[in-house]
Scaffold this motif. Structure first.
Motif, PDB file in Angstrom:
ATOM      1  N   LEU A   1     -13.635  -9.847   8.439  1.00  0.00           N
ATOM      2  CA  LEU A   1     -13.943  -9.619   6.468  1.00  0.00           C
ATOM      3  C   LEU A   1     -13.596  -8.806   5.421  1.00  0.00           C
ATOM      4  N   ARG A   2     -13.057  -9.232   4.448  1.00  0.00           N
ATOM      5  CA  ARG A   2     -12.477  -8.097   3.959  1.00  0.00           C
ATOM      6  C   ARG A   2     -12.174  -8.217   2.075  1.00  0.00           C
ATOM      7  N   ASN A   3     -13.106  -7.418   1.284  1.00  0.00           N
ATOM      8  CA  ASN A   3     -12.574  -7.807  -0.248  1.00  0.00           C
ATOM      9  C   ASN A   3     -11.377  -6.776  -0.528  1.00  0.00           C
ATOM     10  N   PRO A   4     -11.011  -7.004  -1.078  1.00  0.00           N
ATOM     11  CA  PRO A   4      -8.901  -6.893  -1.587  1.00  0.00           C
ATOM     12  C   PRO A   4     -10.014  -6.142  -2.857  1.00  0.00           C
ATOM     13  N   LEU A   5     -10.349  -5.741  -3.222  1.00  0.00           N
ATOM     14  CA  LEU A   5     -11.266  -5.041  -4.681  1.00  0.00           C
ATOM     15  C   LEU A   5     -11.140  -3.136  -3.623  1.00  0.00           C
ATOM     16  N   GLN A   6     -11.982  -3.398  -3.002  1.00  0.00           N
ATOM     17  CA  GLN A   6     -12.547  -1.903  -1.802  1.00  0.00           C
ATOM     18  C   GLN A   6     -11.545  -1.852  -0.898  1.00  0.00           C
ATOM     19  N   SER A   7     -10.417  -1.890  -0.395  1.00  0.00           N
ATOM     20  CA  SER A   7      -9.379  -1.415  -0.023  1.00  0.00           C
ATOM     21  C   SER A   7      -9.286  -0.325  -0.037  1.00  0.00           C
ATOM     22  N   SER A   8      -9.094   0.301   1.040  1.00  0.00           N
ATOM     23  CA  SER A   8      -8.399   1.580   1.469  1.00  0.00           C
ATOM     24  C   SER A   8      -7.593   2.825   0.638  1.00  0.00           C
ATOM     25  N   SER A   9      -6.381   1.004   1.075  1.00  0.00           N
ATOM     26  CA  SER A   9      -5.189   1.798   1.285  1.00  0.00           C
ATOM     27  C   SER A   9      -4.271   0.839   0.599  1.00  0.00           C
ATOM     28  N   GLU A  10      -3.663   1.094  -0.700  1.00  0.00           N
ATOM     29  CA  GLU A  10      -2.567   0.360  -1.518  1.00  0.00           C
ATOM     30  C   GLU A  10      -1.595  -0.250  -0.928  1.00  0.00           C
ATOM     31  N   LYS A  11      -1.276  -0.388   0.828  1.00  0.00           N
ATOM     32  CA  LYS A  11      -0.179  -0.900   0.982  1.00  0.00           C
ATOM     33  C   LYS A  11      -1.016  -1.302   2.508  1.00  0.00           C
ATOM     34  N   SER A  12      -1.978  -1.484   1.520  1.00  0.00           N
ATOM     35  CA  SER A  12      -2.824  -2.939   2.997  1.00  0.00           C
ATOM     36  C   SER A  12      -1.853  -3.765   3.282  1.00  0.00           C
ATOM     37  N   ILE A  13      -2.333  -4.435   4.486  1.00  0.00           N
ATOM     38  CA  ILE A  13      -1.396  -5.513   4.715  1.00  0.00           C
ATOM     39  C   ILE A  13      -1.653  -6.494   4.362  1.00  0.00           C
ATOM     40  N   SER A  14      -0.765  -7.494   4.606  1.00  0.00           N
ATOM     41  CA  SER A  14      -1.851  -8.927   3.800  1.00  0.00           C
ATOM     42  C   SER A  14      -2.544  -9.551   4.621  1.00  0.00           C
ATOM     43  N   THR A  15      -3.171 -10.776   3.630  1.00  0.00           N
ATOM     44  CA  THR A  15      -3.929 -12.099   4.879  1.00  0.00           C
ATOM     45  C   THR A  15      -2.879 -12.575   5.331  1.00  0.00           C
ATOM     46  N   GLU A  16      -1.636 -13.247   5.381  1.00  0.00           N
ATOM     47  CA  GLU A  16      -1.390 -13.877   5.569  1.00  0.00           C
ATOM     48  C   GLU A  16      -0.551 -13.193   6.886  1.00  0.00           C
ATOM     49  N   ASP A  17      -0.109 -11.196   6.834  1.00  0.00           N
ATOM     50  CA  ASP A  17       0.416 -11.835   7.818  1.00  0.00           C
ATOM     51  C   ASP A  17      -0.711 -10.921   9.119  1.00  0.00           C
ATOM     52  N   ILE A  18      -1.843 -10.656   8.754  1.00  0.00           N
ATOM     53  CA  ILE A  18      -3.132 -11.044   9.594  1.00  0.00           C
ATOM     54  C   ILE A  18      -3.256 -11.858  10.299  1.00  0.00           C
TER      55      ILE A  18
ATOM     56  N   LEU B   1     -11.811 -13.964   7.047  1.00  0.00           N
ATOM     57  CA  LEU B   1     -12.410 -14.402   5.594  1.00  0.00           C
ATOM     58  C   LEU B   1     -12.005 -13.006   4.917  1.00  0.00           C
ATOM     59  N   GLU B   2     -11.673 -14.070   3.349  1.00  0.00           N
ATOM     60  CA  GLU B   2     -11.577 -12.714   2.703  1.00  0.00           C
ATOM     61  C   GLU B   2     -11.919 -13.182   1.367  1.00  0.00           C
ATOM     62  N   GLY B   3     -12.221 -11.773   0.658  1.00  0.00           N
ATOM     63  CA  GLY B   3     -13.603 -12.134  -1.082  1.00  0.00           C
ATOM     64  C   GLY B   3     -14.383 -11.120  -1.235  1.00  0.00           C
ATOM     65  N   PRO B   4     -14.910 -10.892  -1.656  1.00  0.00           N
ATOM     66  CA  PRO B   4     -16.696  -9.971  -2.277  1.00  0.00           C
ATOM     67  C   PRO B   4     -17.294  -9.881  -0.802  1.00  0.00           C
ATOM     68  N   ILE B   5     -17.508  -9.130  -0.927  1.00  0.00           N
ATOM     69  CA  ILE B   5     -18.594  -8.905   1.022  1.00  0.00           C
ATOM     70  C   ILE B   5     -19.748  -9.680   1.441  1.00  0.00           C
TER      71      ILE B   5
ATOM     72  N   PHE C   1     -18.836  -9.497  16.758  1.00  0.00           N
ATOM     73  CA  PHE C   1     -18.226  -8.846  16.424  1.00  0.00           C
ATOM     74  C   PHE C   1     -17.684  -8.764  15.160  1.00  0.00           C
ATOM     75  N   CYS C   2     -18.035  -7.718  14.255  1.00  0.00           N
ATOM     76  CA  CYS C   2     -17.710  -8.628  12.597  1.00  0.00           C
ATOM     77  C   CYS C   2     -17.084  -6.875  12.149  1.00  0.00           C
ATOM     78  N   GLN C   3     -15.577  -7.232  11.807  1.00  0.00           N
ATOM     79  CA  GLN C   3     -15.173  -5.921  11.264  1.00  0.00           C
ATOM     80  C   GLN C   3     -14.965  -5.609   9.621  1.00  0.00           C
ATOM     81  N   ILE C   4     -15.314  -5.803   9.137  1.00  0.00           N
ATOM     82  CA  ILE C   4     -15.182  -4.762   7.707  1.00  0.00           C
ATOM     83  C   ILE C   4     -13.926  -4.371   7.382  1.00  0.00           C
TER      84      ILE C   4
END
Length: 439
Positions: free
Chosen positions: A63-80, A96-100, A37-40
């Motif tokens: 996976l997550r690209n922090p530059l494409q987050s749709s929320s200004e209050k996105s939860i941090s990598t550390e919290d996840i 994993l975090e970085g360019p998709i 299962f892959c969640q982006i």
């Protein structure tokens, strides 16, 4: 199980679907053991992690690209990552975090035999990203796969999915789920089918987003009204509990609020022209961000969670898995008010289902007014809510809490505080409960 079997099983279940959590749960249940299962995107990660606990043989990558987050209050990598560790999922969930594109390439290089059986996009923000990265994903999908895209209430994202089918007819739109998440498109990926079927064309016609409003090199904006829904009636029903917290905790919260007066800022509305002057047409008060009262917010959250099932029954609301406790502290001083509104009328607030107001103030009460007036309400989205019948009124009392449907129109009557001192305000902690993960 191939993608058609998976999609058909899901479609049968979806006739009774009430939440995005159910959809993700069923997708994991049907996922073949050799696929992942892959969640982006970070959104809805709590729902996925909880589902992973129910299926110990499944593997997932987020996976997550922090530059494409749709929320200004996105939860941090550390919290996840902390959540993953606390749930004991370190062996089965890769974060994993970085360019998709780079993350997918790394995934394919490190695990060349791994195939994605279900992919769920949660943080797409524009047409170009949705279309190009969907095409890129083809190299990593299993021969039969399920493809879910959130935020399809936005015309650009919906249009990108339709164009994706035209560019590569291996993608087939199986179902439009307007009331799950922010609007879900459920597609299947089947490289053996290279032509659009009559069913595909019918779906495209039925879900065409509408008129193009504006363009730029990166964004397309379309007119996309929410699909019409049946009219629903929400009575002005509420539940009030007195002496909700221990007296010493109630007093400590009051002292904390007064001590942090300098951290309160003017409340704003969710209107498009979100200036202070525009907001004053609707409301006047001061708000304190959750970051400044987390300790007391956590205590209140635990107590609310404990009584929530009984509250839902009394309100006539079907029980749901609470994935969000959105909180703010509000000080309503002399002259404050909040005109009639519903708490879930904007896209940013659509997930709210139950509203909670915890009252605290000095004794004896140093103000008058500030009653919470709740109205019988009729809703038929996307139309605005309308008054439909009578109303009931809640008088603020110290250390009490009130629960009511977030779909009900309500208002806060003007507050009169003779001293005009901040410490003599009508204080509340407002909480909204919802089934969507708040980021």
């Amino acid at each position: 199980m191939d993608c058609q079997d998976l999609a058909q099983d899901l479609l049968l279940e979806l006739e009774q679907a009430q939440s995005l959590t159910q959809l993700l749960d069923w997708a994991l249940a049907c996922l073949p053991s050799q696929q992942i299962f892959c969640q982006i995107g970070w959104e809805e990660s709590a729902a996925v992690l909880q589902a992973m606990l129910r299926y110990p043989e499944k593997l997932a990558v987020i996976l997550r690209n922090p530059l494409q987050s749709s929320s200004e209050k996105s939860i941090s990598t550390e919290d996840i990552q902390t959540q993953i560790s606390q749930l004991g999922l370190e062996e089965r969930v890769l974060l994993l975090e970085g360019p998709i594109p780079a993350l997918l390439a790394d995934l394919g290089q490190c695990f060349p035999e791994t195939q994605i059986g279900v992919c769920f996009w949660t943080e797409l923000t524009d047409y170009r990203t949705c279309l190009l990265q969907s095409l890129l994903l083809r190299d990593y999908l299993a021969d039969s796969a399920l493809y879910l895209v959130n935020h399809c209430r936005y015309g650009a994202i919906a249009q990108a999915n339709l164009d994706l089918m035209g560019i590569d007819p291996s993608f087939h739109l199986q179902k439009v789920l307007p009331n799950l998440g922010q609007g879900i498109h459920l597609l299947t990926w089947d490289p053996q089918r290279k032509g659009l079927s009559e069913r595909d064309l019918a779906y495209i016609q039925a879900t065409a987003p509408g008129l193009l409003l504006s363009t730029s090199p990166l964004f397309l904006t379309f007119a996309q009204p929410d699909p019409p829904e049946p009219a629903r009636f929400y009575p002005c029903r509420y539940v009030k509990l007195d002496n909700f917290l221990p007296a010493e905790v109630n007093q400590a919260i009051l002292e904390h609020a007064i001590a942090h007066q300098d951290k309160f800022i003017p409340s704003r509305s969710y209107s498009q022209n979100n200036t202070e002057a525009e907001s004053l047409k609707f409301r006047r008060s001061l708000r304190l961000d959750y970051a400044y009262f987390q300790e007391y917010g956590s205590l209140l959250r635990e107590k609310i969670a404990a009584v929530a099932p009984d509250i839902f029954v009394k309100l006539g609301i079907e029980d749901f898995d609470i994935q969000i406790f959105e909180m703010e502290m509000v000080a309503s001083h002399d002259g404050c008010y909040f005109t009639m509104h519903a708490d879930n009328s904007y896209p940013q607030t659509a997930f709210r289902q139950v509203s909670c107001v915890y009252y605290f103030h000095r004794e004896p009460k140093p103000y008058r007014g500030g009653e919470l007036r709740i109205y019988d309400t009729q809703r038929q989205k996307p139309h605005p809510p309308i008054l439909y019948g009578t109303y009931d009124e809640v008088i603020p009392t110290n250390n009490s809490i009130v629960f009511f449907s977030s779909s009900c129109l309500h208002e806060i009557l003007p507050v009169f505080s003779p001293s005009q001192a901040f410490a003599d305000s009508r204080f509340t902690i407002n909480t909204w409960l919802g089934a969507k993960q708040f980021t």
